[in-house]
Design a protein around this motif. Sequence first.
Motif, mmCIF file in Angstrom:
data_model
loop_
_atom_site.group_PDB
_atom_site.id
_atom_site.type_symbol
_atom_site.label_atom_id
_atom_site.label_comp_id
_atom_site.label_asym_id
_atom_site.label_seq_id
_atom_site.Cartn_x
_atom_site.Cartn_y
_atom_site.Cartn_z
ATOM 1 N N ILE A 1 20.788 -5.705 43.898
ATOM 2 C CA ILE A 1 22.109 -5.464 43.334
ATOM 3 C C ILE A 1 23.155 -5.788 44.390
ATOM 4 O O ILE A 1 22.853 -5.823 45.592
ATOM 5 C CB ILE A 1 22.283 -4.019 42.834
ATOM 6 N N SER A 2 24.382 -6.009 43.938
ATOM 7 C CA SER A 2 25.500 -6.336 44.820
ATOM 8 C C SER A 2 26.631 -5.361 44.546
ATOM 9 O O SER A 2 27.084 -5.222 43.402
ATOM 10 C CB SER A 2 25.954 -7.785 44.577
ATOM 11 N N ARG A 3 27.083 -4.664 45.617
ATOM 12 C CA ARG A 3 28.129 -3.666 45.500
ATOM 13 C C ARG A 3 29.026 -3.724 46.730
ATOM 14 O O ARG A 3 28.692 -4.314 47.757
ATOM 15 C CB ARG A 3 27.539 -2.259 45.370
ATOM 16 N N LYS A 4 30.171 -3.061 46.641
ATOM 17 C CA LYS A 4 31.051 -2.894 47.776
ATOM 18 C C LYS A 4 30.494 -1.808 48.700
ATOM 19 O O LYS A 4 30.100 -0.738 48.244
ATOM 20 C CB LYS A 4 32.454 -2.491 47.303
ATOM 21 N N ARG B 1 26.220 -6.808 50.007
ATOM 22 C CA ARG B 1 27.651 -6.507 50.084
ATOM 23 C C ARG B 1 28.441 -7.569 49.328
ATOM 24 O O ARG B 1 28.249 -8.780 49.555
ATOM 25 C CB ARG B 1 28.101 -6.479 51.546
ATOM 26 N N ASP B 2 29.340 -7.106 48.482
ATOM 27 C CA ASP B 2 30.209 -8.045 47.771
ATOM 28 C C ASP B 2 31.193 -8.686 48.739
ATOM 29 O O ASP B 2 31.587 -8.072 49.738
ATOM 30 C CB ASP B 2 30.985 -7.317 46.674
ATOM 31 N N PRO B 3 31.618 -9.920 48.477
ATOM 32 C CA PRO B 3 32.624 -10.546 49.344
ATOM 33 C C PRO B 3 33.934 -9.765 49.315
ATOM 34 O O PRO B 3 34.163 -8.904 48.459
ATOM 35 C CB PRO B 3 32.780 -11.953 48.748
ATOM 36 N N GLU B 4 34.811 -10.063 50.299
ATOM 37 C CA GLU B 4 36.102 -9.394 50.349
ATOM 38 C C GLU B 4 36.933 -9.680 49.104
ATOM 39 O O GLU B 4 37.647 -8.809 48.607
ATOM 40 C CB GLU B 4 36.858 -9.846 51.605
ATOM 41 N N LYS B 5 36.825 -10.905 48.604
ATOM 42 C CA LYS B 5 37.555 -11.276 47.399
ATOM 43 C C LYS B 5 36.557 -11.701 46.335
ATOM 44 O O LYS B 5 35.741 -12.589 46.541
ATOM 45 C CB LYS B 5 38.519 -12.434 47.683
#
Length: 563
Positions: free
Chosen positions: A429-432, A393-397
């Motif tokens: 991978i990193s995604r929202k 999970r991508d960070p909030e910002k």
Amino acid sequence: MANALTPSNPVIPERFANPLKQVEGLLAQPAVRRAGPAVLMVGLVGAAALAWSALAAPPQKTLFTGLPDSDKAAVTTALTAAAIDSKIDDGTGALTVAEEDFSRARLLLAGQGLPKAAPGGYAILDQLPMGVSRAVEGERLRQARETELARSIQEIDAVVEARVHLAMPETTVFVRDNAAPSASVVVKLAGGRALSDAQVSSIVNLVASSVPGMKPEGVTVVDQMGGLLSKSGQDAGSGNEERIRFQRQLEDKYRQQLIQLLTPLVGAGNFTAEVQADVNLDETSATRESFEKQGALRAETGAWTGNPAAGSTPGGIPGALSNTPPPASTIQQPQAATGASGATPGQTPGAPTSDAQKQSDQFQRAYDLGKEVSVTRNAPGSIKRLSVAVLLRDPEKGRRTAMEVNQITELVRSAVGFDQARNDNVTVISRKFADGTTAAANDGPAWYDNSWLPMLARNLTAIIIAMLVLMLGIRPLAKALMKRRDDTPVAPIGGLAGAFGVGAAAPGATGADGIAVAAPVGLDQLAGARNFDDRVGAVRGFTRDNPARAALAVRDMIKADAR
């Protein structure tokens, strides 16, 4: 003549001749007319109350039927203590509760062990009457065993309810006709629970050990969905399920390793990992033998036949001379075989030096050869290829950098034992992540499936019916009653009018039954009265029409006289 003139049928009194007229006359009485609207109003109010009680009360649902009185008393007491209303039908004796309280009542009674179960198990044998047949006694014994086995199986944590059916063949003196007993078990599992293979085997062995002569192969276990839980000998011997189970265990092992590795790094709920392991579950066994091309002679056996031309042939008549033993032969040293060390080319090993005395020879030779035996057995469980996918999970910002993703990729490779020779694949991978609030709201029950909606609909319906009764029934009756009080009828014109001093009726003013009624008297009529009698009549009419104003006038007159 007197008898002839007497009628045959007795004369019916006039008051009983026509009941309808009597009823109409009763209803035409002033007292009944005055009380009619009030009675009708009370009836409408009672009808509204009856409709309210019928619609506002929730529908009932049968909780238990056929309970003994002791169980009814215990169940009713437990429900009353839990503030659950219950009813007992006088006809059928069924115990009912409100539909919305049904599930809560069942859970409450189940937690308290109510109602008490009917006599079962070996207690059934205590109820056997005297003189029963052997067949009935055997059936009761079988039923007792089934009940006891079901109770024993229900002690398992995941089993809510169990039923056991025993098939007991009749015994016979012929061994060939004896059949082994069998059993079938139906288990109802708790929601979200499952029985492991060890628990299923325990149930099978429990039933098989409780019945003499029963084998575990003769016990079948089925769940409430119809799934076969027990495995026969042929199914148990097949390795398909074992292989799938081993693959799942291996994948779960790698998945747990990734969870323990990534949870402190990115936090719980911020990643998801999936592992696909291509496992080689084939068991291979190979045997290999190898020999050397050269070897040493180990043993040799053979025989040769001499040449007739080289020696004298015995002849003559058999006698003493022909039976004499031959002269002693000369023993020759055996030579090595062809190809061995020390052997002369062209010379037969083991044969005499001189070939003139030999006609033919036969030899069998055994050589010591170099032999190598190799047995290879590959145990199942080796990994042919491993595929790992990790979603972060991508960070909030902001977003994760490529360096962070590469570092996590290297950690994942080290955790799962990445091997390039096996063509393993690791993807990170990193995604929202998608917002789960909307999905959770959509997955919830629809608005029309809520438990409070039926109760709200019943209450609203009862309120609407009560409002309709008040607006369309009671309100018009109240208005008519108040209007009738205002419109009080006067006596007919004539002697009664002169006797009571009522003024003459206005022209064209008639009542409902055709009788003339006096018009309302006002102050103008009082002032315009010509003589004393007309003035007295006008005062009486004004007092009748305006009692409050007349009372005030009398009060003022009394006060004036007192002064």
